[in-house]
Design a protein around this motif. Structure first.
Motif, mmCIF file in Angstrom:
data_model
loop_
_atom_site.group_PDB
_atom_site.id
_atom_site.type_symbol
_atom_site.label_atom_id
_atom_site.label_comp_id
_atom_site.label_asym_id
_atom_site.label_seq_id
_atom_site.Cartn_x
_atom_site.Cartn_y
_atom_site.Cartn_z
ATOM 1 N N PHE A 1 32.940 -14.310 42.102
ATOM 2 C CA PHE A 1 33.633 -14.828 40.925
ATOM 3 C C PHE A 1 34.328 -13.703 40.166
ATOM 4 O O PHE A 1 35.461 -13.869 39.709
ATOM 5 C CB PHE A 1 32.657 -15.567 40.012
ATOM 6 C CG PHE A 1 33.324 -16.197 38.829
ATOM 7 C CD1 PHE A 1 34.098 -17.324 38.968
ATOM 8 C CD2 PHE A 1 33.178 -15.646 37.564
ATOM 9 C CE1 PHE A 1 34.731 -17.904 37.876
ATOM 10 C CE2 PHE A 1 33.798 -16.215 36.468
ATOM 11 C CZ PHE A 1 34.576 -17.346 36.622
ATOM 12 N N SER B 1 37.585 -12.807 41.732
ATOM 13 C CA SER B 1 38.646 -13.809 41.654
ATOM 14 C C SER B 1 39.028 -14.171 40.222
ATOM 15 O O SER B 1 39.996 -14.909 40.018
ATOM 16 C CB SER B 1 38.223 -15.076 42.404
ATOM 17 O OG SER B 1 37.122 -15.674 41.762
ATOM 18 N N GLN B 2 38.324 -13.662 39.246
ATOM 19 C CA GLN B 2 38.547 -14.075 37.862
ATOM 20 C C GLN B 2 39.966 -13.770 37.392
ATOM 21 O O GLN B 2 40.593 -14.605 36.748
ATOM 22 C CB GLN B 2 37.526 -13.426 36.933
ATOM 23 C CG GLN B 2 37.527 -14.057 35.554
ATOM 24 C CD GLN B 2 36.303 -13.674 34.752
ATOM 25 O OE1 GLN B 2 35.494 -12.885 35.178
ATOM 26 N NE2 GLN B 2 36.169 -14.244 33.579
ATOM 27 N N SER B 3 40.507 -12.606 37.714
ATOM 28 C CA SER B 3 41.867 -12.274 37.274
ATOM 29 C C SER B 3 42.881 -13.216 37.907
ATOM 30 O O SER B 3 43.871 -13.596 37.273
ATOM 31 C CB SER B 3 42.204 -10.824 37.601
ATOM 32 O OG SER B 3 42.166 -10.603 38.997
ATOM 33 N N LYS B 4 42.647 -13.615 39.151
ATOM 34 C CA LYS B 4 43.546 -14.570 39.810
ATOM 35 C C LYS B 4 43.471 -15.938 39.149
ATOM 36 O O LYS B 4 44.486 -16.627 38.998
ATOM 37 C CB LYS B 4 43.212 -14.680 41.295
ATOM 38 C CG LYS B 4 43.520 -13.415 42.076
ATOM 39 C CD LYS B 4 43.122 -13.558 43.530
ATOM 40 C CE LYS B 4 43.343 -12.261 44.280
ATOM 41 N NZ LYS B 4 42.894 -12.332 45.666
ATOM 42 N N LEU B 5 42.271 -16.338 38.751
ATOM 43 C CA LEU B 5 42.116 -17.618 38.067
ATOM 44 C C LEU B 5 42.831 -17.617 36.716
ATOM 45 O O LEU B 5 43.484 -18.603 36.342
ATOM 46 C CB LEU B 5 40.629 -17.941 37.866
ATOM 47 C CG LEU B 5 39.828 -18.236 39.128
ATOM 48 C CD1 LEU B 5 38.342 -18.309 38.806
ATOM 49 C CD2 LEU B 5 40.294 -19.534 39.756
ATOM 50 N N VAL B 6 42.735 -16.520 35.998
ATOM 51 C CA VAL B 6 43.416 -16.400 34.703
ATOM 52 C C VAL B 6 44.923 -16.465 34.902
ATOM 53 O O VAL B 6 45.628 -17.180 34.179
ATOM 54 C CB VAL B 6 43.007 -15.098 33.977
ATOM 55 C CG1 VAL B 6 43.881 -14.841 32.765
ATOM 56 C CG2 VAL B 6 41.540 -15.150 33.573
ATOM 57 N N ALA C 1 46.561 -17.884 37.380
ATOM 58 C CA ALA C 1 46.924 -19.247 37.776
ATOM 59 C C ALA C 1 46.918 -20.184 36.574
ATOM 60 O O ALA C 1 47.800 -21.043 36.436
ATOM 61 C CB ALA C 1 45.968 -19.751 38.850
ATOM 62 N N ALA C 2 45.960 -20.015 35.680
ATOM 63 C CA ALA C 2 45.898 -20.856 34.483
ATOM 64 C C ALA C 2 47.091 -20.591 33.567
ATOM 65 O O ALA C 2 47.682 -21.527 33.016
ATOM 66 C CB ALA C 2 44.591 -20.605 33.738
ATOM 67 N N LYS C 3 47.469 -19.329 33.413
ATOM 68 C CA LYS C 3 48.634 -18.997 32.585
ATOM 69 C C LYS C 3 49.908 -19.589 33.173
ATOM 70 O O LYS C 3 50.742 -20.135 32.447
ATOM 71 C CB LYS C 3 48.782 -17.475 32.443
ATOM 72 C CG LYS C 3 47.771 -16.860 31.518
ATOM 73 C CD LYS C 3 47.959 -15.346 31.406
ATOM 74 C CE LYS C 3 46.918 -14.729 30.503
ATOM 75 N NZ LYS C 3 47.082 -13.270 30.397
#
Length: 76
Positions: free
Chosen positions: A45, A48-53, A55-57
């Motif tokens: 996690f 991948s957290q920076s990628k999730l952020v 994608a959300a932006k």
């Protein structure tokens, strides 16, 4: 954990009858495997957290520009 704590736990387990020792050992094995699994999930996690952020932006930006489309949950 200190060696003294480990030695104390071993003494406690050794004071039990054999059948209970086996039960305790099996519970400890399962518990340790669960902990290791949780650590692996935490590491995955974090990676991948920076990628999730990001994608959300991007999704938020697309929605604000009218480019977003509702998800079709039936297709998942």
């Amino acid at each position: 954990m200190s060696r003294e704590n480990i030695a104390t736990v071993i003494k406690i387990i050794e004071s039990l009858p054999d059948a209970q020792q086996e039960r305790v050992i099996e519970h400890l094995r399962e518990y340790i495997l669960d902990l290791e699994d949780e650590l692996q999930w935490d590491k995955a996690f974090q990676k991948s957290q920076s990628k999730l952020v990001a994608a959300a932006k991007l999704a938020k930006q697309q929605i604000s520009q009218g480019q977003g489309t509702p998800m079709d949950y039936d297709r998942l």
